[in-house]
Design an enzyme around this catalytic site. Structure first.
Site, mmCIF file in Angstrom:
data_model
loop_
_atom_site.group_PDB
_atom_site.id
_atom_site.type_symbol
_atom_site.label_atom_id
_atom_site.label_comp_id
_atom_site.label_asym_id
_atom_site.label_seq_id
_atom_site.Cartn_x
_atom_site.Cartn_y
_atom_site.Cartn_z
ATOM 1 C CG ASP A 23 -15.830 23.588 5.328
ATOM 2 O OD1 ASP A 23 -15.328 23.651 6.226
ATOM 3 O OD2 ASP A 23 -16.698 24.202 4.944
HETATM 4 N N1 URA Z 1 -15.509 28.969 4.436
HETATM 5 C C1 URA Z 1 -16.365 27.559 4.586
HETATM 6 O O1 URA Z 1 -17.514 28.099 4.741
HETATM 7 N N2 URA Z 1 -15.747 26.500 4.249
HETATM 8 C C2 URA Z 1 -14.392 26.534 3.740
HETATM 9 O O2 URA Z 1 -13.876 25.322 3.527
HETATM 10 C C3 URA Z 1 -13.677 27.754 3.971
HETATM 11 C C4 URA Z 1 -14.287 28.931 4.247
#
Ligand code: URA
Length: 229
Positions: free
Chosen positions: A100
């Site tokens: 993310d």
């Molecule tokens: N899980 C999440 O919630 N975000 C990420 O970036 C990776 C795994």
């Protein structure tokens, strides 16, 4: 293969640096100076030298990036992407899996499609380990629910995940699948909010903590074979 492509795959430099180096006689092909960037060669049998140093051709390149917050995991976009952190000659690479925008840490960037597929395919259950900070740590019973699997959030059901080093507001979690916002949603399913997330391992590949956020390095031979094991 064209000489300029060969040099680019070896990470020699940008297109214009390569053209300049070739035209100014720094490059030899099988011992003879070659001044045409479009010269055709066979990477399997021909020898290319830069100022007398033999290049080793590798079809695939592998970088470990310590992703900073604020970059999206995509090849291009209007907002900063992780590929903005990789220099121009490597723009044919792609990030393996998504983090993310606000997630930090280990991101493998490569042009090795088969390896990328293995690491992401649910069939191979490649482990991904995260350091997680939360506004409230789930209770011991709730942590057992994460370990058992079957937690649900927004129509999604999550596989068992290991939870380790549990402290008041942080822990580590090891996933074997890679669903959208998986870590955040696992905790949300238990009424807890992830406030900081960092990937620290993917299979045997451990984030090199000496890498400042936003910087990268090539993987070692051992790290590459560990990913294939
Ligand atoms: N899980 C999440 O919630 N975000 C990420 O970036 C990776 C795994």
């Amino acid at each position: 293969m064209r000489l300029d492509k060969y040099l680019r795959d070896c990470g020699y430099g940008t297109r214009s640096e390569i053209r300049k180096a070739v035209r100014s006689g720094h490059i030899t092909l099988n011992g003879s100076i070659v001044r045409n960037p479009a010269e055709i060669l066979d990477p399997g049998t021909d020898t290319v030298e830069v100022d007398g140093q033999t290049l080793k051709y590798t079809e695939y390149v592998y970088f470990m990036l310590n992703k900073p917050a604020g970059y999206i995991t995509a090849n291009k976009g209007n907002v900063p992407t992780v590929m903005d952190l990789v220099p121009e000659p490597y723009l044919n690479l792609f990030p393996v899996g998504r983090l993310d925008k606000d997630t930090e840490g280990l991101l493998l960037i490569t042009n090795d499609g088969p390896l990328g597929h293995r690491l992401l395919s649910p069939r191979y259950h490649a482990e991904k380990e995260y350091y997680v900070e939360v506004d409230r740590m789930p209770s011991a019973e709730q942590l057992e629910e994460i370990r058992k699997g079957g937690l649900r959030f927004a129509e999604e059901t999550f596989a068992p995940a290991e939870v380790r080093d549990v402290q008041d507001c942080h822990c580590r979690i090891i996933l074997t699948e890679g669903k959208y916002h998986e870590v955040k949603r696992i905790f949300l399913a238990l009424g807890c909010k992830v406030t900081y997330l960092k990937r620290i391992r993917m299979k045997d590949l451990i984030l090199d903590e000496t890498l400042e956020p936003g910087t990268y390095r090539r993987l070692t031979e051992d790290e590459i074979s560990g990913l294939y094991a």
